[in-house]
Design an enzyme around this catalytic site. Structure first.
Site, PDB file in Angstrom:
ATOM      1  CD  GLN A 189      61.912  54.124  23.705  1.00  0.00           C
ATOM      2  OE1 GLN A 189      61.128  54.018  22.761  1.00  0.00           O
ATOM      3  NE2 GLN A 189      62.529  55.264  24.011  1.00  0.00           N
ATOM      4  CD  GLU A 193      46.930  34.058  55.557  1.00  0.00           C
ATOM      5  OE1 GLU A 193      45.857  33.627  56.009  1.00  0.00           O
ATOM      6  OE2 GLU A 193      47.979  33.997  56.194  1.00  0.00           O
TER       7      GLU A 193
END
Length: 415
Positions: free
Chosen positions: A313, A398
Site C-alpha cells: 500500500q 532558462e
C-alpha cells in the site's frame, strides 16, 4: 501543413534493447488512463501527438542510452524530426515552419522527451532561436536564416549566459563595437548547448551602456573569423548535446546580422525565454511520464516477500502521488502555453509558475521512480536513471527556479 504526409501512428513508446524499457502500450496498458496526455486535446493535436510519440519510439528511445554514454550529437535523427515539422514547430509557414501554437509545441516536446529528454531539450532550444529570428528579424533575415533552421540543415544555439553573468543576465559584458558595416565582438559565453556543432549563434551582446537597454541581438555564423569554442564540458546529463564556451576575439559580424534594433536584445531574450520555459517544462513532463510508466510496470513485475511490489500500500500511495503531480504539472504548463499564445498580461508569471512547478515536481517524480526501482534503478541498463540525470538541469536553466520565484512574487507585488 507539414503533417499531411505523416502516417497515422498510435501514441506509444517501445522498448529499448537490453531491457532498457521506456513505455509499453498494449491492451489495457494504454495511455487511455488517468495520466493520458491526450486528454483535453483536439483531434489535430492528438494526431501530431501520435506522430511525435511514434517518432520517439522508433528513432529516439532505442538510441538514447548510446547517445548518453558515448556523448553523441544525433544530427541525422534530428533532421528526420525536422522532416515531420519539429525543427520549426512555432515558426511561421512562409519561412518553412509548421506555424503551430505554443500549446501544440508543448504537446509535441512532451511526447518527444519520453524518447530522449536531452535531445528534445536541444530541439526546443533550436526552436527558440529560430523563433527569435522569425519574430524580430526583418524579411531578409527571416528568409535567409529560418528555412535551413526549420529543416535542421543548420542548427542553432542561444548565447546569453556568461562566466560572470548567469541569473543577472542584464550585466553581460560581451561587447559589440560598430566599425563601418560590421560589429566587432569580444567576450565569451558559458554553458552553450550545441556550441561547436551549431551553425547559427544567436548572441546577446552589449552595443550600448550598462543595463538591459545596452544589449542587442546579433546572429554569428559558424566559420566567422574570431569565433572559437572551449572544451566540451563533462556533464551529469544532457550528454546527447555538446556544451561548450563560445569565445569571440575581434569577431567581425555584419551589421545586417543584427536582429531588431540596437538596444532591443534584452527584450528579445526575455520574450524568447518565456517560451523556452514552457518548452523545457514540457521536456520535464515527458521524462516524468515515462518514469511513472516504468515504475508502474516495475511494481507489477517485481516480487518481494512473495508478493508483487504493487500489492504494497505504501508503494501504491507513492505511485498515486507521482501520477497526481504529473497531471497537475501538465495542466499548469498547458495553461501557461495558452496564456503566452494569447499574449495575456499574466503570461510571464504563469510561464514562471509552470516552469518552477513542472521542473521541480517532474524531477522529484523521476527521482522517486529511481528509488522505487531499488538497486536496478541505479544501473545504466535501466532508463529511469537517465531521466533523473537529464531532467535535473531543467531546474537551473532558462532562468533558475529561484529566479522564477522572483518573477512570480514581483508580478504579485506590483499588482
Amino acid at each position: 501543413m507539414l503533417w499531411s504526409g505523416c502516417r497515422r501512428f498510435g501514441a506509444r513508446l517501445g522498448c529499448l534493447p537490453g531491457g532498457l524499457r521506456v513505455l509499453v502500450q498494449t491492451g489495457h496498458r494504454s495511455l487511455t488512463s488517468c495520466i493520458d496526455p491526450s486528454m483535453g486535446l483536439n483531434e489535430e493535436q492528438k494526431e501530431f501527438q501520435k506522430v511525435a510519440f511514434d517518432f520517439a519510439a522508433r528513432e529516439m528511445a532505442p538510441n538514447m542510452a548510446e547517445w548518453d554514454q558515448k556523448e553523441l550529437f544525433p544530427v541525422d535523427v534530428m533532421r528526420k524530426a525536422a522532416q515531420l515539422g519539429f525543427g520549426g514547430v512555432y515558426i511561421q509557414t512562409d519561412v518553412g515552419g509548421s506555424g503551430l501554437s505554443r500549446l501544440d509545441t508543448s504537446v509535441i516536446f512532451e511526447a518527444l522527451a519520453t524518447g530522449c529528454t536531452s535531445t528534445t531539450a536541444y530541439i526546443s532550444i533550436h526552436n527558440m532561436c529560430a523563433w527569435m529570428i522569425d519574430s524580430f528579424g526583418n524579411e531578409e533575415q527571416r528568409h535567409k536564416f529560418c528555412p535551413p533552421l526549420c529543416t535542421m540543415e543548420k542548427f542553432a544555439s542561444y548565447c546569453l549566459t556568461e562566466p560572470g553573468s548567469g541569473s543577472d543576465a542584464a550585466s553581460l559584458l560581451t561587447s559589440a563595437k560598430k566599425q563601418g558595416d560590421h560589429y566587432i565582438l569580444n567576450g565569451s559565453k558559458a554553458f552553450i548547448s550545441g556550441a561547436g556543432e551549431s551553425d547559427i549563434y544567436v548572441v546577446m551582446c552589449r552595443t550600448g551602456g550598462p543595463g538591459p537597454k545596452g544589449i542587442s541581438c546579433i546572429v554569428v555564423e559558424k566559420g566567422t573569423p574570431g569565433l572559437s569554442f572551449g572544451k566540451k564540458e563533462k556533464k551529469v546529463g544532457w550528454n546527447s548535446q555538446p556544451t561548450r564556451a563560445v569565445i569571440f576575439e575581434d569577431c567581425a559580424v555584419p551589421v545586417a546580422n543584427r536582429i531588431g534594433s540596437e538596444g532591443q536584445g534584452f527584450l528579445i531574450a526575455v520574450r524568447g525565454l518565456n517560451g523556452g520555459r514552457i518548452n523545457i517544462a514540457s521536456c520535464s513532463l515527458g521524462a516524468a511520464h515515462a518514469s511513472v510508466i516504468l515504475t508502474r510496470d516495475h511494481l507489477n513485475v517485481r516480487k518481494q516477500f512473495g508478493e508483487p511490489l504493487a500489492s504494497n500500500q505504501y508503494l501504491q500511495f507513492t505511485l498515486a502521488d507521482m501520477a497526481t503531480r504529473l497531471v497537475a504539472a501538465r495542466l499548469m504548463v498547458r495553461n501557461a502555453a495558452v496564456a503566452l499564445q494569447e499574449e495575456r498580461k499574466d503570461a510571464v508569471a504563469l510561464c514562471s509558475m509552470a516552469k518552477l512547478f513542472a521542473t521541480d515536481e517532474c524531477f522529484a517524480i523521476c527521482n522517486q521512480a529511481l528509488q522505487m526501482h531499488g538497486g536496478y534503478g541505479y544501473l545504466k541498463d535501466y532508463a529511469v536513471q537517465q531521466y533523473v540525470r537529464d531532467s535535473r538541469v531543467h531546474q537551473i536553466l532558462e532562468g533558475s527556479n529561484e529566479v522564477m520565484r522572483i518573477l512570480i512574487s514581483r508580478s504579485l507585488l506590483q499588482e
